[in-house]
Design a protein around this motif. Structure first.
Motif, PDB file in Angstrom:
ATOM      1  N   ARG A 187       6.119   0.321 -10.101  1.00 29.28           N
ATOM      2  CA  ARG A 187       5.359  -0.613 -10.453  1.00 29.28           C
ATOM      3  C   ARG A 187       5.977  -2.079 -10.730  1.00 29.28           C
ATOM      4  NH1 ARG A 187       0.219   0.204 -11.526  1.00 29.28           N
ATOM      5  NH2 ARG A 187       0.288  -2.204 -11.365  1.00 29.28           N
ATOM      6  N   LYS A 188       7.369  -1.896 -11.173  1.00 25.69           N
ATOM      7  CA  LYS A 188       8.148  -3.324 -11.374  1.00 25.69           C
ATOM      8  C   LYS A 188       8.330  -4.061 -10.250  1.00 25.69           C
ATOM      9  CE  LYS A 188      12.065  -5.011 -13.705  1.00 25.69           C
ATOM     10  NZ  LYS A 188      11.168  -5.889 -14.594  1.00 25.69           N
ATOM     11  N   VAL A 189       8.401  -3.434  -9.247  1.00 25.20           N
ATOM     12  CA  VAL A 189       8.835  -4.317  -7.924  1.00 25.20           C
ATOM     13  C   VAL A 189       7.840  -4.285  -7.015  1.00 25.20           C
ATOM     14  CG1 VAL A 189      11.340  -3.130  -8.105  1.00 25.20           C
ATOM     15  CG2 VAL A 189       9.773  -1.888  -6.924  1.00 25.20           C
ATOM     16  N   VAL A 190       6.564  -3.464  -7.127  1.00 23.36           N
ATOM     17  CA  VAL A 190       5.577  -3.640  -6.212  1.00 23.36           C
ATOM     18  C   VAL A 190       5.087  -5.040  -6.409  1.00 23.36           C
ATOM     19  CG1 VAL A 190       3.804  -2.751  -7.458  1.00 23.36           C
ATOM     20  CG2 VAL A 190       3.564  -2.795  -5.210  1.00 23.36           C
ATOM     21  N   ALA A 191       4.614  -5.755  -5.247  1.00 19.70           N
ATOM     22  CA  ALA A 191       4.021  -7.272  -5.256  1.00 19.70           C
ATOM     23  C   ALA A 191       2.649  -7.112  -5.433  1.00 19.70           C
ATOM     24  CB  ALA A 191       4.467  -7.875  -4.023  1.00 19.70           C
ATOM     25  N   ILE A 192       2.136  -6.866  -6.691  1.00 18.23           N
ATOM     26  CA  ILE A 192       0.596  -6.691  -7.190  1.00 18.23           C
ATOM     27  C   ILE A 192       0.704  -6.805  -8.524  1.00 18.23           C
ATOM     28  CG2 ILE A 192       0.242  -4.415  -7.136  1.00 18.23           C
ATOM     29  CD1 ILE A 192      -2.468  -4.746  -5.786  1.00 18.23           C
ATOM     30  N   ASP A 193      -0.386  -7.339  -9.129  1.00 17.72           N
ATOM     31  CA  ASP A 193      -0.483  -7.330 -10.839  1.00 17.72           C
ATOM     32  C   ASP A 193      -0.748  -6.172 -11.256  1.00 17.72           C
ATOM     33  OD1 ASP A 193      -3.124  -7.099 -10.393  1.00 17.72           O
ATOM     34  OD2 ASP A 193      -3.662  -9.063 -10.749  1.00 17.72           O
ATOM     35  N   SER A 194      -0.840  -5.938 -12.658  1.00 16.20           N
ATOM     36  CA  SER A 194      -1.022  -4.398 -13.179  1.00 16.20           C
ATOM     37  C   SER A 194      -2.311  -3.959 -12.885  1.00 16.20           C
ATOM     38  CB  SER A 194      -0.882  -4.716 -14.628  1.00 16.20           C
ATOM     39  OG  SER A 194      -1.598  -5.704 -15.149  1.00 16.20           O
ATOM     40  N   LEU A 195      -3.601  -4.990 -13.064  1.00 21.32           N
ATOM     41  CA  LEU A 195      -4.785  -4.599 -12.844  1.00 21.32           C
ATOM     42  C   LEU A 195      -4.978  -4.270 -11.251  1.00 21.32           C
ATOM     43  CD1 LEU A 195      -7.720  -4.299 -13.915  1.00 21.32           C
ATOM     44  CD2 LEU A 195      -8.131  -6.626 -13.284  1.00 21.32           C
ATOM     45  N   LEU A 236       0.769  -1.042  -0.177  1.00 26.13           N
ATOM     46  CA  LEU A 236      -0.010  -0.056  -0.091  1.00 26.13           C
ATOM     47  C   LEU A 236       0.869   1.279  -0.103  1.00 26.13           C
ATOM     48  CD1 LEU A 236      -2.789   1.317   0.022  1.00 26.13           C
ATOM     49  CD2 LEU A 236      -2.880   1.027   2.649  1.00 26.13           C
ATOM     50  N   ALA A 237       1.778   1.153   0.677  1.00 30.04           N
ATOM     51  CA  ALA A 237       2.866   2.301   0.829  1.00 30.04           C
ATOM     52  C   ALA A 237       3.468   2.812  -0.662  1.00 30.04           C
ATOM     53  CB  ALA A 237       3.903   2.217   1.877  1.00 30.04           C
ATOM     54  N   MET A 238       3.789   1.462  -1.334  1.00 34.74           N
ATOM     55  CA  MET A 238       4.418   1.625  -2.419  1.00 34.74           C
ATOM     56  C   MET A 238       3.458   2.423  -3.545  1.00 34.74           C
ATOM     57  SD  MET A 238       6.854  -1.497  -2.847  1.00 34.74           S
ATOM     58  CE  MET A 238       7.799  -0.916  -4.147  1.00 34.74           C
ATOM     59  N   LEU A 239       2.014   1.672  -3.445  1.00 37.59           N
ATOM     60  CA  LEU A 239       1.168   2.307  -4.464  1.00 37.59           C
ATOM     61  C   LEU A 239       0.947   3.775  -4.081  1.00 37.59           C
ATOM     62  CD1 LEU A 239      -1.234  -0.883  -4.484  1.00 37.59           C
ATOM     63  CD2 LEU A 239       0.526  -0.085  -6.463  1.00 37.59           C
ATOM     64  N   VAL A 240       0.696   3.954  -2.837  1.00 40.61           N
ATOM     65  CA  VAL A 240       0.773   5.564  -2.519  1.00 40.61           C
ATOM     66  C   VAL A 240       1.709   6.342  -3.501  1.00 40.61           C
ATOM     67  CG1 VAL A 240       0.862   7.235  -0.854  1.00 40.61           C
ATOM     68  CG2 VAL A 240      -0.561   5.331  -0.367  1.00 40.61           C
ATOM     69  N   ALA A 241       2.788   5.810  -3.457  1.00 40.65           N
ATOM     70  CA  ALA A 241       3.915   6.609  -4.087  1.00 40.65           C
ATOM     71  C   ALA A 241       3.765   6.497  -5.665  1.00 40.65           C
ATOM     72  CB  ALA A 241       5.103   5.965  -3.768  1.00 40.65           C
ATOM     73  N   GLY A 258      -2.833  -3.172  -9.200  1.00 42.10           N
ATOM     74  CA  GLY A 258      -2.119  -2.066  -8.778  1.00 42.10           C
ATOM     75  C   GLY A 258      -2.777  -0.527  -9.302  1.00 42.10           C
ATOM     76  N   LEU A 259      -3.145  -0.861 -10.360  1.00 39.80           N
ATOM     77  CA  LEU A 259      -3.829   0.345 -11.095  1.00 39.80           C
ATOM     78  C   LEU A 259      -5.079   0.776 -10.393  1.00 39.80           C
ATOM     79  CD1 LEU A 259      -3.855   2.718 -13.124  1.00 39.80           C
ATOM     80  CD2 LEU A 259      -4.834   1.191 -15.016  1.00 39.80           C
ATOM     81  N   LEU A 260      -5.937  -0.270  -9.957  1.00 42.02           N
ATOM     82  CA  LEU A 260      -7.196   0.059  -9.441  1.00 42.02           C
ATOM     83  C   LEU A 260      -7.004   0.618  -7.982  1.00 42.02           C
ATOM     84  CD1 LEU A 260     -10.304  -0.564  -8.703  1.00 42.02           C
ATOM     85  CD2 LEU A 260      -9.616  -2.854  -7.596  1.00 42.02           C
ATOM     86  N   ILE A 261      -6.013   0.113  -7.303  1.00 44.19           N
ATOM     87  CA  ILE A 261      -5.515   0.803  -5.970  1.00 44.19           C
ATOM     88  C   ILE A 261      -5.053   2.299  -6.274  1.00 44.19           C
ATOM     89  CG2 ILE A 261      -4.426   0.783  -3.855  1.00 44.19           C
ATOM     90  CD1 ILE A 261      -6.383  -1.228  -4.161  1.00 44.19           C
ATOM     91  N   GLU A 262      -4.324   2.482  -7.218  1.00 46.14           N
ATOM     92  CA  GLU A 262      -3.910   3.896  -7.382  1.00 46.14           C
ATOM     93  C   GLU A 262      -4.923   4.728  -7.613  1.00 46.14           C
ATOM     94  OE1 GLU A 262       0.452   2.730  -9.568  1.00 46.14           O
ATOM     95  OE2 GLU A 262      -1.157   3.152 -10.629  1.00 46.14           O
ATOM     96  N   THR A 263      -6.117   4.669  -8.535  1.00 42.84           N
ATOM     97  CA  THR A 263      -7.163   5.157  -8.676  1.00 42.84           C
ATOM     98  C   THR A 263      -8.020   5.168  -7.526  1.00 42.84           C
ATOM     99  OG1 THR A 263      -8.349   3.349  -9.962  1.00 42.84           O
ATOM    100  CG2 THR A 263      -7.066   4.907 -11.366  1.00 42.84           C
ATOM    101  N   LEU A 264      -7.940   4.318  -6.899  1.00 45.22           N
ATOM    102  CA  LEU A 264      -8.887   4.496  -5.524  1.00 45.22           C
ATOM    103  C   LEU A 264      -8.155   5.550  -4.485  1.00 45.22           C
ATOM    104  CD1 LEU A 264      -9.933   0.767  -4.540  1.00 45.22           C
ATOM    105  CD2 LEU A 264     -11.460   2.904  -4.992  1.00 45.22           C
TER     106      LEU A 264
END
Length: 298
Positions: A167-175, A72-77, A177-183
């Protein structure tokens, strides 16, 4: 990594960069809408689309399972980085600086190579170093003569380069990850749209054509980003640089041939240095790939 996975990554990356290359044409249709409002709608309608896609695919359990404090911290970034990138680019296109945006995305592939070496420990070959050096000279030339637009180019290159790295190193798939980013970006976006709407100055309700264009931004945003994120996970980070030449080349053509932005001698010098660096890097990458194939042959 299998050959099929690498081939799939190549096609996904090529498609993403081609779509980004012609996106300025779409943004110009929204030139009357403030850049920050375009960004807000871009986030909102991307989220609507992504929620639908995740629901249809039955992926909510997988998305929830992938979320932990570190992810979550990486996706915030990454959400902050892509939001900054979107805002600057929309503003640049609609204020006559598509050429500066193009330069930023020419710098970005070579910045990715440097990040791959420094952060991910990827090896830098001699000619890759030469390519990065030429690009650096081009940036310095722009810094001395065109400081008024250099910030656009560097901001776009750095924000998207760091976004791709995260996005290359975060442990979540592309879909997911993008969902959480937009959320994460949605509350501010919804708040802004609500405020301008209540003040009677929002774009929604002004014209049906504008409303349709804003809604379609969801698909035009989510699709290439999903393709890019999937490609980034299937390909070596430095290999993405080979694909990234497509988008800025198309942006350059759009800026000069369609938007009529002036091409100054400085631009020719800087772009010549960047293009030369890209060509050297591409040649070295192809040569390296051929050498690896030969080494694997019995």
């Amino acid at each position: 990594m299998t050959e099929n996975a690498a081939r799939g990554g190549l096609l996904l990356g090529l498609g993403a960069y081609a779509m980004w290359g012609v996106l300025p044409l779409y943004f110009r249709l929204l030139a009357a809408v403030p850049a920050i409002e375009v960004l807000a709608h871009r986030v909102i309608w991307s989220l609507v689309l992504l929620v639908g896609v995740v629901s249809v695919m039955g992926r909510w359990r997988a998305v929830r399972a992938a979320i932990n404090p570190r992810t979550l911290a990486m996706l915030v970034a990454s959400a902050a980085l892509i939001g900054i990138n979107w805002l600057i680019y929309i503003w640049a296109v609609n204020n006559g600086h598509t050429l500066a945006g193009s330069l930023g995305y020419f710098i970005n592939p070579l910045l990715n190579v440097a990040l791959g070496v420094v952060v991910l420990g990827e090896r830098l070959r001699k000619w890759q170093g030469v390519a990065i050096a030429l690009a650096s000279v081009g940036v310095l030339a722009m810094a001395f003569v065109a400081l008024d637009t250099l910030w656009i180019s560097l901001s776009l290159a750095v924000s998207f380069g760091l976004y791709g790295l995260v996005r290359k190193v975060v442990a979540i798939d592309s879909l997911g990850g993008l969902l959480i980013e937009t959320l994460l970006l949605a509350p501010l976006s919804l708040g802004y749209v609500a405020v301008v709407g209540s003040a009677g100055s929002g774009a929604m309700g002004a014209a049906r054509s504008t409303e349709v264009l804003l809604v379609l931004l969801g698909a035009l945003t989510a699709l290439p980003l999903l393709m890019f994120a999937a490609a980034a996970r299937r390909l070596p980070y430095s290999t993405l640089a080979l694909l990234q030449y497509v988008a800025p080349t198309l942006q350059f053509i759009v800026a000069v041939a369609i938007f009529g932005e002036p091409l100054r001698p400085l631009h020719l010098l800087v772009f010549s240095l960047i293009w030369t660096g890209c060509a050297i890097f591409a040649w070295d990458s192809v040569r390296g790939a051929r050498a690896r194939r030969l080494a694997l042959e019995p």
